[in-house]
Structures are given as C-alpha cells and as structure tokens.
Design an enzyme around this catalytic site. Structure first.
Site, PDB file in Angstrom:
ATOM      1  N   LYS A 121     -79.591 -55.484 -26.065  1.00  0.00           N
ATOM      2  CA  LYS A 121     -79.102 -56.669 -25.746  1.00  0.00           C
ATOM      3  C   LYS A 121     -79.077 -56.534 -24.334  1.00  0.00           C
ATOM      4  CE  LYS A 121     -76.621 -56.452 -30.017  1.00  0.00           C
ATOM      5  NZ  LYS A 121     -75.183 -56.144 -30.626  1.00  0.00           N
TER       6      LYS A 121
ATOM      7  N   ASP B 160     -81.335 -44.527 -17.858  1.00  0.00           N
ATOM      8  CA  ASP B 160     -80.510 -43.400 -17.884  1.00  0.00           C
ATOM      9  C   ASP B 160     -81.494 -42.229 -18.097  1.00  0.00           C
ATOM     10  OD1 ASP B 160     -78.008 -41.873 -17.873  1.00  0.00           O
ATOM     11  OD2 ASP B 160     -77.784 -42.077 -20.062  1.00  0.00           O
ATOM     12  N   SER B 161     -81.276 -41.441 -19.251  1.00  0.00           N
ATOM     13  CA  SER B 161     -82.336 -40.462 -19.311  1.00  0.00           C
ATOM     14  C   SER B 161     -83.837 -40.878 -18.973  1.00  0.00           C
ATOM     15  CB  SER B 161     -82.326 -39.847 -20.888  1.00  0.00           C
ATOM     16  OG  SER B 161     -82.546 -40.781 -21.822  1.00  0.00           O
ATOM     17  N   GLY B 162     -84.290 -42.216 -19.617  1.00  0.00           N
ATOM     18  CA  GLY B 162     -85.469 -42.727 -19.442  1.00  0.00           C
ATOM     19  C   GLY B 162     -86.148 -42.745 -21.139  1.00  0.00           C
ATOM     20  N   LEU B 163     -85.335 -41.960 -21.996  1.00  0.00           N
ATOM     21  CA  LEU B 163     -86.155 -41.527 -23.160  1.00  0.00           C
ATOM     22  C   LEU B 163     -86.359 -43.264 -24.194  1.00  0.00           C
ATOM     23  CD1 LEU B 163     -83.836 -38.757 -24.282  1.00  0.00           C
ATOM     24  CD2 LEU B 163     -86.392 -38.791 -23.664  1.00  0.00           C
TER      25      LEU B 163
HETATM   26  P1  IMP Z   1     -81.864 -43.995 -21.983  1.00  0.00           P
HETATM   27  O1  IMP Z   1     -82.743 -43.866 -23.062  1.00  0.00           O
HETATM   28  O2  IMP Z   1     -81.007 -42.707 -21.782  1.00  0.00           O
HETATM   29  O3  IMP Z   1     -82.218 -44.129 -20.458  1.00  0.00           O
HETATM   30  O4  IMP Z   1     -80.673 -45.303 -22.404  1.00  0.00           O
HETATM   31  C1  IMP Z   1     -81.010 -46.389 -21.868  1.00  0.00           C
HETATM   32  C2  IMP Z   1     -79.914 -47.099 -22.541  1.00  0.00           C
HETATM   33  O5  IMP Z   1     -78.537 -46.623 -22.740  1.00  0.00           O
HETATM   34  C3  IMP Z   1     -79.662 -48.423 -21.623  1.00  0.00           C
HETATM   35  O6  IMP Z   1     -80.722 -49.389 -21.996  1.00  0.00           O
HETATM   36  C4  IMP Z   1     -78.446 -49.010 -21.856  1.00  0.00           C
HETATM   37  O7  IMP Z   1     -78.295 -49.805 -23.208  1.00  0.00           O
HETATM   38  C5  IMP Z   1     -77.544 -47.670 -22.467  1.00  0.00           C
HETATM   39  N1  IMP Z   1     -76.798 -47.313 -21.292  1.00  0.00           N
HETATM   40  C6  IMP Z   1     -77.217 -46.056 -20.338  1.00  0.00           C
HETATM   41  N2  IMP Z   1     -76.061 -45.808 -19.407  1.00  0.00           N
HETATM   42  C7  IMP Z   1     -75.299 -46.913 -19.538  1.00  0.00           C
HETATM   43  C8  IMP Z   1     -73.998 -47.312 -18.897  1.00  0.00           C
HETATM   44  O8  IMP Z   1     -73.760 -46.558 -17.801  1.00  0.00           O
HETATM   45  N3  IMP Z   1     -73.499 -48.229 -19.436  1.00  0.00           N
HETATM   46  C9  IMP Z   1     -73.916 -49.026 -20.692  1.00  0.00           C
HETATM   47  N4  IMP Z   1     -75.021 -48.641 -21.102  1.00  0.00           N
HETATM   48  C10 IMP Z   1     -75.653 -47.621 -20.788  1.00  0.00           C
END
Ligand code: IMP
Ligand code: MG
Length: 169
Positions: free
Chosen positions: A37, A97-100
């Site tokens: 979302k 964030d991680s990009g996963l």
């Molecule tokens: P990733 O797979 O670790 O890159 O996480 C990505 C998803 O985690 C993003 O699309 C967000 O929905 C959520 N996310 C990561 N960091 C934050 C943050 O600092 N605030 C809110 N949501 C986050």
C-alpha cells in the site's frame, strides 16, 4: 515525531522526478506500477505532475518475516490487471530497504516480457541493501531510521502524514 523530509521538499522532488520521467518516456505510454500500500500517496502526486500519456496499475505483496527483518519470501496478494508484455513499465516504490521485496517483484514482472522495466523510488535506505537492484530514479537517500508518513506506515498508522517523519523508538 521529528520531521525528516518536509511537505515542501517532497513536493519539489516529486515534481522533478515526474518531469524527468516525462522527458525519458515521451511517446512511450508507460505503465506505472504502484506497489501497495505504501506507494499510493507518492504515485498519486507523481502522476499529477506527469506531462505525458501513461497508465497506472497496482500490485500488492506481503513479505514473510518481521517488518524490521525482511525474509525475502514474498506472497502475491493482488496482481496487475494489465498485460505488460511489450510495454514500458516503471515500478513505483515508496522505500527500498533490503531490496528483497522489490527484487521479487522485479523478477516476477520480468517473466512477463515487458519492453523495458525501471524503478522509481521515493526513498532509498542504501546501507541496508542485501540485493543489488538497478534504480533509475531515486528521490532521497536516507539514513537507517524507521520512517513513516506520505504513504509509509508503522502498524498501518501514519500513512496520512503529509511529510516523512522519523518514528521514535
Ligand atoms: P525491503 O524488502 O526490505 O526492501 O522492504 C521494503 C518494504 O518494507 C517497503 O516497501 C516498505 O513497505 C517497508 N519498509 C521498509 N522500511 C520502512 C520504513 O522505514 N518505514 C515504513 N516501511 C518501511
Ligand atoms: Mg512498500
């Protein structure tokens, strides 16, 4: 809560990104794919600054594992309603964030043979990256704080804040 990026700075950056994309995608009628979302506010503001014809669509995924420790295992909750084969596609993400999560979505969309696939993200927590992903358009690189607002939530709250704030822990 401490403001990290003000409403004014967001507005200016979103306009810049939209104009850049509009220049790069003239005559291409790109499809902007918002990841639900979190990206809904960014996408809504971005498209209102676009100067070229385009379409929008949405995809929704859930990641297993806790919010602060993404597992990379992702489940598709809502698929696109458009066939993207042969189309120029731009994924619209709120934060990487991680990009996963994005890596999963990118690979999934690539199997559908789009003509091109790029990413625009409003926020980038570069230091936390676990997988390398080509990012064509980045709004702001931010430090490793948990942030909320402008679509981003903590426990489904704060998505409505018109600015990006650091969540106090
Ligand atoms: P990733 O797979 O670790 O890159 O996480 C990505 C998803 O985690 C993003 O699309 C967000 O929905 C959520 N996310 C990561 N960091 C934050 C943050 O600092 N605030 C809110 N949501 C986050
Ligand atoms: Mg998200």
């Amino acid at each position: 809560m401490e403001t990290l990026i003000s409403k004014e700075r967001l507005k200016k950056k979103v306009k810049e990104l939209a104009l850049q994309i509009s220049g790069d995608y003239k005559q291409k009628n790109p499809i902007l794919v918002g990841i639900l979302k979190g990206s809904f506010v960014f996408l809504a503001d971005l498209v209102r600054e676009m100067r070229i014809p385009h379409q929008i669509d949405f995809i929704s995924v859930a990641s297993y594992g806790s919010r602060k420790k993404a597992s990379g295992v992702v489940r598709l909750l809502k698929d696109l309603s458009t066939n993207i084969e042969g189309k120029d596609v731009i994924i619209v993400e709120d934060i990487i964030d991680s990009g996963l999560t994005l890596n999963y979505i990118r690979n999934n969309l690539l199997t559908r043979n789009p003509k091109s696939l790029e990413v625009v993200t409003l926020l980038d927590k570069k230091k936390r990256r676990k997988v390398k992903i080509p990012l064509k358009y980045v709004g702001f690189s931010i430090p490793n704080n948990f942030v909320v607002g402008y679509g981003l939530d903590f426990d489904e709250q704060y998505r409505n804040l018109p600015y990006i704030a650091k969540l106090e822990e």
